[in-house]
Every structure is written in C-alpha cells, then in structure tokens.
Scaffold this motif. Structure first.
Motif: not given
Length: 382
Positions: A16-24
């Motif tokens: 989830a943290g990685s996805l959040s970073v990918r979404l800016g």
C-alpha cells in the motif's frame, strides 16, 4: 494469531505504501488506508489487540526518536520563535472555534472548553513520516513543526489540567506544572551530562550491539518518564533522539534504529491506526462528523499557518507547516478518553470525535504533499 497478523500487516503496508508513492502521495497515506481495509470495519483480517497496540506504541516512539536523531540543534535554536508562533497559533484558533461549536451543540460551558482543547491537540508522528518521504524533515519548516509540537503538547496538557481542576476533577494544577518543569529540566540536564557518559560506558561491554541497545534504553526511559509526568511519550522519545544526536554515536544509532523501526514497528503503527477505526453506528451522526472534521482541519491549518506567516515564512511554507499540525492522532485520542471518563464527553460525542481524529490523520499527508515543494523527494517507504 499475532504472528499471522503481523505478516498480513507488513505485506499489506509495504504494498500500500508503494502504491501511494506511485500515485504521488506519501507512503504513510497508503498504510493508514490499508489499515482501515484490513480492520474490523471492512475485511476483518486484523483485529485490535493489546499486544498489537503495544507494538504500535513502540513504533511511534521509535519514529519520534529517529526524528530527534535527525534534528539539527543549531537550526532548532534558530526556529524557536517560529515554533512558538506556530504552536500558539495552532492552539488559540481551534480552542476558540471549538468552544463556540460546543455552545452551538448545546454542550455545557466546561464541555465546550474541553472540546476546544481536544481540537487544539496535535500529534506530528504522521507528519514526521510525510516530511521524511518528501525530504523535508531537516529543513527550517520541518524543525519548526517539531518544535511547535512540543509547545502544543505542553500548553494543551497544562490547560487541560487547569480546566479539569475547575470542572471538579481530582487535579492539582501546581503539581501538574511542576512535574512538567521537572521533566524538561531533568531531560535537558541528563541529555547534556549523562547521555554521552552512558553511551560511552555501555558501548564498552563485551557483548554485541551495545551502542544500539544503550540508545534504545535512553529512548524508552525518556518516553516512560515523559508519559509518567503527563508529557506525551512521543515528546520524550524525540528529546532522547536530540540528546543522542549530539554524541559521536549519532550515525551508528540512526542507521540501526531506522532498520529496526521501518522493518516492523513503524509499519505496524501506521496500519494499526486504521485497524482501530470503528464506523458502526456513526451513520446517524455523519453530519456532525463532517462539520467537526471541517472545523478541526480548517482551524488548525489556519492558526498554525498564520503563526508561521507572522514568523516570516512565505504562504506556501506557512500552509505546509499548518497542514503538518492538522493530525490529532494518539494525543487527541488520549484526551478524548479522559473526557469520557470524566463525563465531559458523552459516549455518542466520543464516538464522533474518534472518527474526526481519524479524518484529520488521513488528510494530513496529502495536504502536506500539496503545500510542500518536495524537491528531490525520495519516496522512501516506511
């Protein structure tokens, strides 16, 4: 069962943290949201337990200890005036509007002031991670935020003791103030004289990892004594980090504490905030939740930002600082629990405020991302 829950939390938190970073967005936002999904409110894969809460407590203590290790003492001194303006501005505006909101809701005079004080609280543990994600923790803005959080905690707790003493609670205001004065005086003296000596002596023991062990001992003792004297444990951990940061062991301690913290304890802390969310029965009070959430966010943002502007920051930095102070976190939850116990909050209002506190926590990272210019942001995950 705990072992399986920890495995689920770690897998979900990292993804989830990685996805959040990918979404800016900062990684912490994804971890907060995945906690809600994993918890009883949605999937029910992870439940709130005493052991999980203790893991979470260690996580937030270590997070603030790391923030202390990364603090530049000289910059901290230079931002003292700005921190004071931000801290006081972030208290006065929520306190007054919270009080008037309580009057409109037909609360008693004491209950209204209590609501104002609760909305004045700040917990920057979430903001610290967002600042780290954006490489802003060691900037003037980041140091100002940390200093303001210390001021906020002390002033709000003393004001709360003052209110409780008049509301009929068994509180001695002089004792409350004296305890805090003794803690900060003792913490500074020990940090100056005893911490370097202890690190030097303990590190010579003929066993492995004595440096990191001695640093963690200092961190946990400071956190315990802070909580014992009525100051938040996270403030004690932060001061401990600052004390260690001026020794020759700073870099070794930082590298090893960061590894321990971000491998398990910090992700558990962020995720467990979402896990503890309870939305059952809140539907009938959704309007009140929305209104109080709006008041909580706007008053803290405006008050702290105005303080930063008066201290000389530009508007973008001021709003970034204000947004970092919005999260009420565990500090407000503790105050809310005290209000429920002292009959200054009804069970219904307590449930509403728990959701409001969660809302302020979730909106803080994206607000900070919006206002801060994250040049060179690494997007490092928690």
């Amino acid at each position: 069962m705990l072992i399986l829950q920890l495995a689920i939390i770690l897998v979900a938190a990292k993804i989830a943290g990685s996805l959040s970073v990918r979404l800016g967005q900062p990684s912490v936002l994804g971890q907060l949201l995945i906690g809600i999904i994993l918890g009883p409110s949605v999937l029910g894969l992870v439940n709130e337990t005493k052991t999980l809460a203790e893991f979470s407590q260690i996580g937030v203590i270590l997070l603030m200890f790391i923030a202390g290790l990364e603090t530049d003492i000289d910059e901290f001194k230079r931002t003292g005036k700005a921190s004071t303006y931000v801290g006081l501005g972030g208290i006065i505006v929520p306190l007054l509007l919270g009080y008037f909101a309580g009057i409109v809701l037909n609360l008693t005079n004491f209950e209204s002031w209590f609501l104002g004080l609760l909305l004045s609280a700040t917990s920057v543990s979430i903001s610290v991670q967002a600042l780290k994600d954006m490489n802003q923790l060691q900037t003037r803005e980041g140091t100002t935020i940390l200093g303001a959080a210390v001021i906020d905690d002390v002033v709000v707790i003393i004001a709360l003791a003052f209110l409780m003493s008049f509301a009929g609670g068994d509180v001695n205001l002089t004792t409350v103030i004296l305890k805090k004065v003794l803690f900060f005086a003792g913490a500074i003296l020990v940090g100056w004289k005893l911490v370097p000596w202890f690190l030097n002596k303990f590190s010579t023991l003929r066993v492995s990892e004595t440096v990191i062990s001695s640093a963690l001992i200092i961190c946990f003792v400071y956190a315990y004594l802070a909580e014992y004297t009525g100051v938040a444990a996270i403030i004690g951990a932060y001061i401990a980090g600052v004390a260690v940061s001026v020794t020759d062991f700073k870099h070794e301690v930082f590298e090893k504490v960061e590894t321990i913290s971000y491998s398990i304890f910090v992700p558990v802390f962020f995720t467990s905030i979402g896990v503890t969310a309870q939305f059952s029965g809140i539907g009938k009070n959704i309007g009140l939740v929305i209104v109080l959430s709006f008041i909580a966010i706007l008053t803290k943002l405006a008050g702290a930002a105005l303080g930063a502007k008066l201290a000389g920051f530009n508007w973008n930095s001021s709003l970034g600082i204000g947004s970092a102070m919005v999260s009420r976190g565990e500090v407000a939850l503790i105050i809310a629990a005290l209000g429920l116990e002292s009959n200054l909050l009804s069970q219904n209002m307590f449930a509403v405020l728990v959701v409001v506190i969660l809302v302020t926590t979730i909106v803080t990272p994206p607000m900070m991302k919006r206002f801060f210019n994250s040049k060179g942001g690494s997007g490092r995950l928690a």
